[in-house]
Design a protein around this motif. Sequence first.
Motif, mmCIF file in Angstrom:
data_model
loop_
_atom_site.group_PDB
_atom_site.id
_atom_site.type_symbol
_atom_site.label_atom_id
_atom_site.label_comp_id
_atom_site.label_asym_id
_atom_site.label_seq_id
_atom_site.Cartn_x
_atom_site.Cartn_y
_atom_site.Cartn_z
ATOM 1 N N MET A 73 0.809 -1.213 0.000
ATOM 2 C CA MET A 73 0.000 0.000 0.000
ATOM 3 C C MET A 73 0.844 1.266 0.000
ATOM 4 O O MET A 73 0.490 2.252 -0.647
ATOM 5 N N ASP A 74 1.974 1.240 0.712
ATOM 6 C CA ASP A 74 2.787 2.452 0.769
ATOM 7 C C ASP A 74 3.553 2.719 -0.523
ATOM 8 O O ASP A 74 4.225 3.744 -0.650
ATOM 9 N N GLU A 75 3.437 1.807 -1.495
ATOM 10 C CA GLU A 75 4.132 1.998 -2.768
ATOM 11 C C GLU A 75 3.187 2.281 -3.930
ATOM 12 O O GLU A 75 3.643 2.599 -5.029
ATOM 13 N N VAL A 76 1.873 2.154 -3.699
ATOM 14 C CA VAL A 76 0.937 2.399 -4.804
ATOM 15 C C VAL A 76 0.507 3.863 -4.825
ATOM 16 O O VAL A 76 0.439 4.516 -3.789
ATOM 17 N N ASP A 77 0.234 4.344 -6.011
ATOM 18 C CA ASP A 77 -0.259 5.701 -6.203
ATOM 19 C C ASP A 77 -1.690 5.591 -6.719
ATOM 20 O O ASP A 77 -1.912 5.046 -7.813
ATOM 21 N N PRO A 78 -2.688 6.059 -5.953
ATOM 22 C CA PRO A 78 -4.081 5.921 -6.408
ATOM 23 C C PRO A 78 -4.337 6.561 -7.765
ATOM 24 O O PRO A 78 -5.256 6.161 -8.475
ATOM 25 N N ALA A 79 -3.507 7.525 -8.141
ATOM 26 C CA ALA A 79 -3.678 8.170 -9.446
ATOM 27 C C ALA A 79 -3.437 7.198 -10.599
ATOM 28 O O ALA A 79 -3.877 7.440 -11.725
ATOM 29 N N ASP A 80 -2.759 6.079 -10.319
ATOM 30 C CA ASP A 80 -2.473 5.084 -11.350
ATOM 31 C C ASP A 80 -3.632 4.120 -11.576
ATOM 32 O O ASP A 80 -3.543 3.264 -12.463
ATOM 33 N N TYR A 81 -4.698 4.252 -10.780
ATOM 34 C CA TYR A 81 -5.792 3.282 -10.831
ATOM 35 C C TYR A 81 -7.074 3.908 -11.359
ATOM 36 O O TYR A 81 -7.353 5.079 -11.130
ATOM 37 N N ASP A 82 -7.855 3.065 -12.042
ATOM 38 C CA ASP A 82 -9.106 3.515 -12.664
ATOM 39 C C ASP A 82 -10.324 3.314 -11.775
ATOM 40 O O ASP A 82 -11.394 3.873 -12.046
ATOM 41 N N GLY A 83 -10.197 2.494 -10.739
ATOM 42 C CA GLY A 83 -11.333 2.216 -9.876
ATOM 43 C C GLY A 83 -10.882 1.627 -8.553
ATOM 44 O O GLY A 83 -9.735 1.184 -8.410
#
Length: 200
Positions: A73-83
Motif C-alpha cells: 500500500m505504501d508503494e501504490v499511487d491511487p492516481a495510477d488506478y481507474d477504480g
Amino acid sequence: MPGKKLLMIVGDFGEDYEIMVPFQALQAVGHEVDAVCPEKSEGETVKTAVHDFRGDQTYVESRGHDFQLTASMDEVDPADYDGLVLPGGRAPEYLRTHDEVLSVVRHFFEEDKPVAAICHAAQILAAADVIEGRTCSAYSALESDVEGAGGTYYDGVTTDGNLVTGRDWGDHVEWISQFLDVLGTEIHHGESAQAEPAED
C-alpha cells in the motif's frame, strides 16, 4: 477495449467472499486488480472471515482463507488506478482508522472514479466523509451509520454516480454487474468456435 487497473483495499478478517469473488471475477473479465493492506507488503497475507446467515439475529463468523496481497500500500499511487473496490467484513472497522486508507478513498471520489463498496465497507466511506448527499447500501445494521454520515440508506444494490454499493455477498451478482457498467466494461456473449472434424 483494454482492461482497467483497479485497487482493492483489504485487511485481516475482511469477509472472505467479498474479497475473493470480486478479486477473481474482475480479473476474469480482463481487469487488473492490486490488493493492498496498510502496514503489509506485497506477498504477505491477510486472514479472511466467512460471514454466514443461519437464522440468528446477526451473522455467524468463521475463519476463511489466507489471502495474498499483490502490492504494498505504501508503494501504490491511487492516481495510477481507474477504480476502487472496498470489501466488507470486520476489517473496515480498523481500516477506517488509517489516514492513508481515507486519503486513497477520497482521491477516487475527488476524481469521480468508479468505487465499489459492499457490506461493512460503508464504515470506511463514512469515515472518509464521502457519503453525504448520496444513496448508499450497506449491511442492514449500518443503516444508521449511512444516515449519520449524511447519506440515504438503500436496501439493495444501488449506483449513485461513481459509487456502487451492496448489502452483503448475497448481492454479488448485481453489485459486480453494476460496477462493470460504471467501469464501462463490455462483455460479448457469442458462440465459442467449434473445432473442424479431422479428415480421414
